[in-house]
Scaffold this motif. Structure first.
Motif, mmCIF file in Angstrom:
data_model
loop_
_atom_site.group_PDB
_atom_site.id
_atom_site.type_symbol
_atom_site.label_atom_id
_atom_site.label_comp_id
_atom_site.label_asym_id
_atom_site.label_seq_id
_atom_site.Cartn_x
_atom_site.Cartn_y
_atom_site.Cartn_z
ATOM 1 N N LEU A 153 0.762 -1.423 -0.065
ATOM 2 C CA LEU A 153 0.067 -0.067 0.086
ATOM 3 C C LEU A 153 0.787 1.125 -0.204
ATOM 4 C CD1 LEU A 153 -2.668 1.177 -0.002
ATOM 5 C CD2 LEU A 153 -2.801 1.144 2.359
ATOM 6 N N GLN A 154 1.891 1.204 0.664
ATOM 7 C CA GLN A 154 2.842 2.318 0.672
ATOM 8 C C GLN A 154 3.324 2.647 -0.927
ATOM 9 O OE1 GLN A 154 5.687 0.651 3.719
ATOM 10 N NE2 GLN A 154 5.331 2.664 4.932
ATOM 11 N N LYS A 155 3.705 1.339 -1.481
ATOM 12 C CA LYS A 155 4.112 1.806 -3.047
ATOM 13 C C LYS A 155 3.039 2.268 -3.872
ATOM 14 C CE LYS A 155 7.073 -2.406 -2.565
ATOM 15 N NZ LYS A 155 7.413 -3.901 -3.256
ATOM 16 N N ALA A 156 1.804 1.755 -3.523
ATOM 17 C CA ALA A 156 0.567 2.238 -4.351
ATOM 18 C C ALA A 156 0.363 3.610 -4.014
ATOM 19 C CB ALA A 156 -0.459 1.423 -3.954
ATOM 20 N N PHE A 157 0.402 4.190 -2.755
ATOM 21 C CA PHE A 157 0.396 5.442 -2.441
ATOM 22 C C PHE A 157 1.409 6.320 -3.448
ATOM 23 C CE2 PHE A 157 -2.702 4.988 0.680
ATOM 24 C CZ PHE A 157 -3.242 6.141 1.110
ATOM 25 N N CYS A 200 -8.507 14.055 4.527
ATOM 26 C CA CYS A 200 -7.339 14.692 3.695
ATOM 27 C C CYS A 200 -7.448 16.041 3.206
ATOM 28 C CB CYS A 200 -7.091 13.656 2.445
ATOM 29 S SG CYS A 200 -5.879 14.506 1.599
ATOM 30 N N ARG A 201 -6.931 16.897 4.235
ATOM 31 C CA ARG A 201 -7.254 18.386 3.897
ATOM 32 C C ARG A 201 -6.924 18.850 2.394
ATOM 33 N NH1 ARG A 201 -6.445 17.696 9.318
ATOM 34 N NH2 ARG A 201 -8.094 18.546 10.927
ATOM 35 N N CYS A 202 -5.890 18.009 1.697
ATOM 36 C CA CYS A 202 -5.602 18.498 0.408
ATOM 37 C C CYS A 202 -6.515 17.736 -0.557
ATOM 38 C CB CYS A 202 -4.102 18.042 0.040
ATOM 39 S SG CYS A 202 -2.789 18.418 1.348
ATOM 40 N N GLY A 203 -7.309 17.005 -0.131
ATOM 41 C CA GLY A 203 -8.539 16.470 -1.221
ATOM 42 C C GLY A 203 -7.989 15.467 -1.922
ATOM 43 N N CYS A 204 -7.125 14.296 -1.793
ATOM 44 C CA CYS A 204 -6.543 13.490 -2.571
ATOM 45 C C CYS A 204 -7.269 12.125 -2.385
ATOM 46 C CB CYS A 204 -5.115 12.975 -2.083
ATOM 47 S SG CYS A 204 -4.004 14.382 -2.491
ATOM 48 N N TYR A 205 -8.777 12.316 -1.926
ATOM 49 C CA TYR A 205 -9.560 10.952 -1.733
ATOM 50 C C TYR A 205 -9.671 9.980 -3.226
ATOM 51 C CZ TYR A 205 -11.228 13.799 2.228
ATOM 52 O OH TYR A 205 -10.875 14.427 3.304
ATOM 53 N N VAL A 206 -9.804 10.655 -4.260
ATOM 54 C CA VAL A 206 -9.739 9.703 -5.558
ATOM 55 C C VAL A 206 -8.628 8.803 -5.807
ATOM 56 C CG1 VAL A 206 -10.016 9.738 -7.939
ATOM 57 C CG2 VAL A 206 -11.385 11.313 -6.673
ATOM 58 N N LYS A 207 -7.455 9.480 -5.552
ATOM 59 C CA LYS A 207 -6.126 8.567 -5.469
ATOM 60 C C LYS A 207 -6.014 7.914 -4.304
ATOM 61 C CE LYS A 207 -4.027 12.463 -8.101
ATOM 62 N NZ LYS A 207 -2.915 13.388 -8.348
ATOM 63 N N ILE A 208 -6.512 8.141 -3.283
ATOM 64 C CA ILE A 208 -6.249 7.458 -1.983
ATOM 65 C C ILE A 208 -7.102 5.897 -2.354
ATOM 66 C CG2 ILE A 208 -6.811 6.980 0.469
ATOM 67 C CD1 ILE A 208 -6.133 9.982 0.791
ATOM 68 N N VAL A 209 -8.163 6.148 -2.893
ATOM 69 C CA VAL A 209 -9.054 5.017 -2.979
ATOM 70 C C VAL A 209 -8.415 4.216 -4.054
ATOM 71 C CG1 VAL A 209 -11.194 4.353 -4.070
ATOM 72 C CG2 VAL A 209 -11.274 6.062 -2.432
ATOM 73 N N ARG A 210 -7.844 4.732 -5.119
ATOM 74 C CA ARG A 210 -7.102 4.007 -6.343
ATOM 75 C C ARG A 210 -6.246 3.214 -5.608
ATOM 76 N NH1 ARG A 210 -6.838 8.560 -10.873
ATOM 77 N NH2 ARG A 210 -8.870 8.763 -11.602
ATOM 78 N N ALA A 211 -5.280 3.666 -4.709
ATOM 79 C CA ALA A 211 -4.215 3.308 -4.103
ATOM 80 C C ALA A 211 -4.544 1.951 -3.535
ATOM 81 C CB ALA A 211 -3.412 4.149 -3.374
ATOM 82 N N VAL A 212 -5.833 2.046 -2.663
ATOM 83 C CA VAL A 212 -6.069 0.941 -1.754
ATOM 84 C C VAL A 212 -6.490 -0.162 -2.812
ATOM 85 C CG1 VAL A 212 -8.160 -0.053 -0.114
ATOM 86 C CG2 VAL A 212 -7.026 2.129 0.013
ATOM 87 N N GLU A 213 -7.295 0.139 -4.096
ATOM 88 C CA GLU A 213 -7.913 -0.930 -5.209
ATOM 89 C C GLU A 213 -6.661 -1.528 -5.492
ATOM 90 O OE1 GLU A 213 -11.848 0.683 -6.768
ATOM 91 O OE2 GLU A 213 -10.280 2.165 -7.449
ATOM 92 N N GLN A 214 -5.559 -0.625 -5.984
ATOM 93 C CA GLN A 214 -4.343 -1.375 -6.491
ATOM 94 C C GLN A 214 -3.587 -2.331 -5.741
ATOM 95 O OE1 GLN A 214 -1.573 1.487 -8.199
ATOM 96 N NE2 GLN A 214 0.216 0.351 -7.286
ATOM 97 N N THR A 215 -3.944 -2.053 -4.492
ATOM 98 C CA THR A 215 -2.935 -3.012 -3.567
ATOM 99 C C THR A 215 -3.946 -4.256 -3.258
ATOM 100 O OG1 THR A 215 -2.339 -1.166 -2.343
ATOM 101 C CG2 THR A 215 -2.580 -3.174 -1.022
ATOM 102 N N VAL A 216 -5.355 -4.075 -3.607
ATOM 103 C CA VAL A 216 -6.220 -5.392 -3.223
ATOM 104 C C VAL A 216 -6.059 -6.299 -4.719
ATOM 105 C CG1 VAL A 216 -8.632 -5.982 -3.421
ATOM 106 C CG2 VAL A 216 -7.769 -4.214 -1.813
ATOM 107 N N HIS A 217 -6.232 -5.504 -5.863
ATOM 108 C CA HIS A 217 -6.060 -6.178 -6.847
ATOM 109 C C HIS A 217 -4.755 -6.624 -7.529
ATOM 110 C CE1 HIS A 217 -10.477 -5.794 -7.036
ATOM 111 N NE2 HIS A 217 -10.350 -4.516 -6.999
ATOM 112 N N GLY A 218 -3.865 -6.307 -6.933
ATOM 113 C CA GLY A 218 -2.408 -6.311 -7.335
ATOM 114 C C GLY A 218 -1.900 -5.717 -8.734
ATOM 115 N N LYS A 219 -2.473 -4.630 -9.139
ATOM 116 C CA LYS A 219 -2.148 -4.043 -10.218
ATOM 117 C C LYS A 219 -1.373 -2.996 -10.289
ATOM 118 C CE LYS A 219 -6.918 -4.732 -12.049
ATOM 119 N NZ LYS A 219 -8.232 -4.064 -12.531
#
Length: 219
Positions: A153-157, A200-219
């Protein structure tokens, strides 16, 4: 010559001398201010002796206790004030400053860590209640340790650029790991729902969700 005294010749009346047992106004103020003395008919009585400085310090000292817990695989036994939060224990006692103190009221999620595999707001968790617990912070998440290998997940972030100022990032990552372990990653909406406590006060929610999805699906 008249033997009558004129009015001007009459000596002025004098006040009766103060009784030695009756304090003057100045004595009364000085004495009662300094030692808290009490005044009764006939004079001053001795005040109650002041509590010794050592006894006073002991009375004011907050209760404390020992707690033994494992943090990032290492066992620690520390003596803490019973009011000490897990967050302050990590930052002040153990020098693990990756967990951030944001709101200090459990509303922002910047202090999120894992306790026995569950996500908790460490600012609201009393350290003395964690006897024998297993705590994982952002510092202990990477399996590679000093070799530099990151958690997936750190890599995905990093790959998704899911941070800006970075202040909330440790809490976001720890919450994301917990979310994955709990199985709440069936959809982007589910991820957003189960990570809604992390702001996230910077508003990076979309990318945060993508990072979690990437970790789950191994993409």
């Amino acid at each position: 010559m008249s033997t009558e005294l004129t009015e001007s010749a009459v000596p002025p009346p004098t006040e009766p001398p103060e009784s030695s047992s009756t304090p003057s106004r100045r004595t009364f103020i000085a004495t009662t201010t300094a030692v808290g003395g009490a005044v009764v008919a006939g004079g001053l009585i001795a005040a109650t002796p002041l509590v010794g400085s050592e006894e006073a310090a002991a009375a004011e000292a907050p209760p404390g206790g020992n707690v033994s817990l494992t943090v990032n695989g290492r066992r620690h036994t520390v003596t803490v004030d019973n009011r000490t939060s897990l967050l302050d224990l990590l930052r002040e006692n153990l020098g693990l400053t990756g967990s951030k103190k944001g709101c200090n009221a459990g509303a922002c999620g910047a202090c999120t860590v894992l306790v026995d595999g569950r996500r908790v707001n460490s600012c609201l968790t009393l350290a003395v209640r964690l006897e024998g617990a297993e705590v994982t912070t952002i510092e202990g998440l990477a399996p590679g340790g000093e070799d530099g290998e990151l958690h997936p997940l750190q890599k995905a972030f990093i790959e998704e650029d899911a941070f800006q100022c970075g202040y909330c990032t440790p809490g976001q990552i720890m919450s994301g790991v917990g979310c994955i372990q709990e199985g709440h990653t069936g959809s982007a909406d589910e991820i957003r729902e189960w990570m809604s406590g992390n702001i996230c006060r910077c508003g990076c929610y979309v990318k945060i969700v993508r990072a979690v999805e990437q970790t789950v699906h191994g993409k």
